[in-house]
Motif scaffolding. Structure first.
Motif, PDB file in Angstrom:
ATOM      1  N   ASP A 196      22.786 -27.660 -61.888  1.00 55.48           N
ATOM      2  CA  ASP A 196      22.023 -27.867 -60.657  1.00 55.48           C
ATOM      3  C   ASP A 196      21.991 -26.584 -59.826  1.00 55.48           C
ATOM      4  O   ASP A 196      22.941 -25.811 -59.816  1.00 55.48           O
ATOM      5  CB  ASP A 196      22.613 -29.029 -59.841  1.00 55.48           C
ATOM      6  N   ARG A 240      30.918 -33.648 -68.112  1.00 60.25           N
ATOM      7  CA  ARG A 240      31.444 -33.347 -66.780  1.00 60.25           C
ATOM      8  C   ARG A 240      32.946 -33.132 -66.856  1.00 60.25           C
ATOM      9  O   ARG A 240      33.612 -33.602 -67.777  1.00 60.25           O
ATOM     10  CB  ARG A 240      31.138 -34.470 -65.791  1.00 60.25           C
ATOM     11  N   LYS A 253      29.680 -31.828 -62.598  1.00 60.13           N
ATOM     12  CA  LYS A 253      28.757 -32.523 -63.512  1.00 60.13           C
ATOM     13  C   LYS A 253      27.847 -31.536 -64.225  1.00 60.13           C
ATOM     14  O   LYS A 253      27.653 -30.418 -63.774  1.00 60.13           O
ATOM     15  CB  LYS A 253      27.913 -33.516 -62.710  1.00 60.13           C
TER      16      LYS A 253
HETATM   17  N1  MTE Z   1      27.215 -30.074 -60.760  1.00 59.19           N
HETATM   18  C1  MTE Z   1      27.658 -30.802 -59.733  1.00 59.19           C
HETATM   19  N2  MTE Z   1      28.786 -31.515 -59.899  1.00 59.19           N
HETATM   20  C2  MTE Z   1      29.263 -32.266 -58.887  1.00 59.19           C
HETATM   21  C3  MTE Z   1      28.632 -32.296 -57.619  1.00 59.19           C
HETATM   22  C4  MTE Z   1      27.443 -31.533 -57.471  1.00 59.19           C
HETATM   23  O1  MTE Z   1      26.816 -31.505 -56.411  1.00 59.19           O
HETATM   24  N3  MTE Z   1      26.986 -30.793 -58.552  1.00 59.19           N
HETATM   25  N4  MTE Z   1      29.172 -33.055 -56.599  1.00 59.19           N
HETATM   26  C5  MTE Z   1      30.583 -33.410 -56.703  1.00 59.19           C
HETATM   27  C6  MTE Z   1      30.974 -34.441 -55.761  1.00 59.19           C
HETATM   28  S1  MTE Z   1      31.277 -33.942 -54.157  1.00 59.19           S
HETATM   29  C7  MTE Z   1      31.169 -35.747 -56.126  1.00 59.19           C
HETATM   30  S2  MTE Z   1      31.708 -36.898 -55.029  1.00 59.19           S
HETATM   31  C8  MTE Z   1      30.959 -36.161 -57.528  1.00 59.19           C
HETATM   32  C9  MTE Z   1      30.137 -37.429 -57.625  1.00 59.19           C
HETATM   33  O2  MTE Z   1      30.149 -37.885 -58.937  1.00 59.19           O
HETATM   34  P1  MTE Z   1      29.146 -39.013 -59.416  1.00 59.19           P
HETATM   35  O3  MTE Z   1      27.789 -38.672 -58.870  1.00 59.19           O
HETATM   36  O4  MTE Z   1      29.205 -39.038 -60.890  1.00 59.19           O
HETATM   37  O5  MTE Z   1      29.642 -40.311 -58.852  1.00 59.19           O
HETATM   38  O6  MTE Z   1      30.357 -35.153 -58.316  1.00 59.19           O
HETATM   39  C10 MTE Z   1      30.916 -33.889 -58.121  1.00 59.19           C
HETATM   40  N5  MTE Z   1      30.393 -32.993 -59.097  1.00 59.19           N
END
Ligand code: MTE
Ligand code: MO
Length: 412
Positions: A196, A240, A253
């Motif tokens: 992202d 992830r 993720k």
């Molecule tokens: N690549 C990526 N990973 C990320 C994020 C993101 O904005 N981009 N947000 C993080 C945050 S703050 C949270 S709370 C979780 C949410 O996971 P979910 O959407 O699978 O529930 O992803 C995490 N991993």
């Protein structure tokens, strides 16, 4: 070359099927134009009106807080249905607006680089077939879960208690991947990012880091399956990071980049964002000055009643089952207790099967209510002896809320 076990080859087929499913997923932009699933919900704080949406790929019946980047909350009733949270009901949180609409699993690569002997890129196929698979049941909870209940209110995603979920994660140990690269002496941290990006180039890429020893503890995972299925796109397809016991901000993720660092990570998302007061509950007084802030880390114990709602009518003088879930944070649940007299007397609940220290733990209690209003409170104590507090913690980021929950039912 190691021969894949039947499980792994099975898994591999599932993941490759998942690739096709990923490309079937309707584009997010199309998704947000779609009609509501039907129904609205009122979260119990000012400004808590939410549409229940079916408009996002692989997702069903989630509370819409924001469309781009998506913030989707799990309706709390889902937690009464089982130990794990179904993938299509699992909450979603993204920071940056450019999220791939589809990902070709066959072309997907993870780059492992930085302070290592051999930099390499890893395909999904190699990840699934060349490393020992591991399974772990673990709670994924946003740092800001329950932020909407903060008093005084704080800015940020206004979640009720549904920015969490429990899943069985399947993947490989991050340690095994790092060992293959050969971490050099002098490594202090490992930094992760995904696919992202922000809308304008000036937006700092979402990157999070773990200390080198944490990254190599054998528990941190790169997961390619969630509850036995490929990850939904919005939960990070195809892989992830899983950081058991730590808030999900670290659970990067669509993980595409792993960099071993020789110095502490001072990128925006580590040095400026996700900071909490430097004490065990991340607590301070509103307006307090001179507070030292540190990066958020592990979770705190929490517990919830899942089969009753505030204001519900129940039968007086008949046995009532109260049940719910608890988790210990970064360790297991030692005990769950319930009070029906405001906290003078507490009775131990019966704990359900133990699915490991990072999982939800179900619990149950029978009581016979006397006529009138009854205020029920539930309190978890974790294996370290840490119990939920009676008074809510507070900080300006709206993080780490774990106060004892309370609800009132009316016995008639
Ligand atoms: N690549 C990526 N990973 C990320 C994020 C993101 O904005 N981009 N947000 C993080 C945050 S703050 C949270 S709370 C979780 C949410 O996971 P979910 O959407 O699978 O529930 O992803 C995490 N991993
Ligand atoms: Mo989060």
């Amino acid at each position: 070359m190691k021969r894949a076990s039947p499980y792994v080859s099975d898994r591999r087929r599932t993941i490759l099927r998942g690739v096709a499913a990923g490309s079937l997923a309707s584009a997010l932009s199309a998704a947000v134009r779609a009609a509501p699933a039907g129904g609205f919900a009122d979260l119990p704080f000012a400004g808590g009106q939410r549409e229940l949406t079916d408009a996002f790929p692989q997702k069903h019946g989630l509370l819409l807080q924001r469309t781009r980047p998506p913030l989707l909350e799990t309706p709390f009733a889902v937690f009464d249905h089982g130990l794990t949270t179904p993938n299509d009901r699992f909450y979603v949180r993204w920071h940056l607006a450019n999220i791939p609409n589809q990902i070709d699993g066959a072309a997907f690569r993870i780059s492992v680089h930085g302070l290592v002997d051999h930099e390499f890129v890893l395909s999904l196929d190699e990840l699934v077939t060349k490393f020992t698979p591991v399974h772990l049941t673990a709670v994924n909870q946003c740092s800001g879960n329950s932020r909407g209940f903060f008093s005084p209110r704080v800015p940020g995603g206004q979640w009720a208690n549904g920015a969490m979920g429990n899943a069985v994660w399947t993947g490989v140990r991050l340690r095994d991947v790092l060992d293959r690269a050969g971490v050099k002496a002098g490594a202090v941290a490992v930094r992760f990012h995904g696919l992202d990006t922000g809308v304008i180039p000036a937006t700092p890429m979402f990157m999070k880091s773990l200390q080198i020893d944490h990254a190599r503890d054998g528990e941190v995972m790169i997961a390619y399956a969630m509850n036995g299925e490929p990850l939904p796109l919005l939960n990070g397809f195809p892989v992830r990071l899983i950081v058991p016991g730590w808030y999900s901000t670290y659970w990067v993720k669509m993980l595409s980049d792993i960099e071993v660092l020789g110095q502490p990570d001072d990128n925006y998302w580590m040095a400026k964002a996700y900071l909490v007061p430097d004490n065990p509950a991340g607590n301070m007084e509103p307006g307090q000055t001179g507070v030292r802030f540190v990066p958020i880390s592990h979770m705190l114990p929490r517990s919830f009643i899942t089969n009753l709602i505030d204001g519900q009518h129940v039968h007086a003088a008949a046995p009532l089952t109260v049940r719910g879930i608890a988790f210990g944070g970064n360790t297991g649940v030692r005990a769950v207790a319930v009070t029906q007299d405001g906290g003078s007397t507490w009775s131990g609940a019966r704990l359900g099967p133990d699915h490991g220290k990072y999982s939800f733990r179900q619990w149950e209690m029978r009581l016979t209510p006397r006529p009138g209003p009854i205020t029920l409170k539930v309190r978890a104590t974790n294996a370290d002896g840490l119990a939920q507090p009676a008074v809510a913690n507070w900080n300006p980021g709206g993080y780490m809320r774990n106060v004892i929950e309370s609800m009132t039912v009316l016995a008639t």
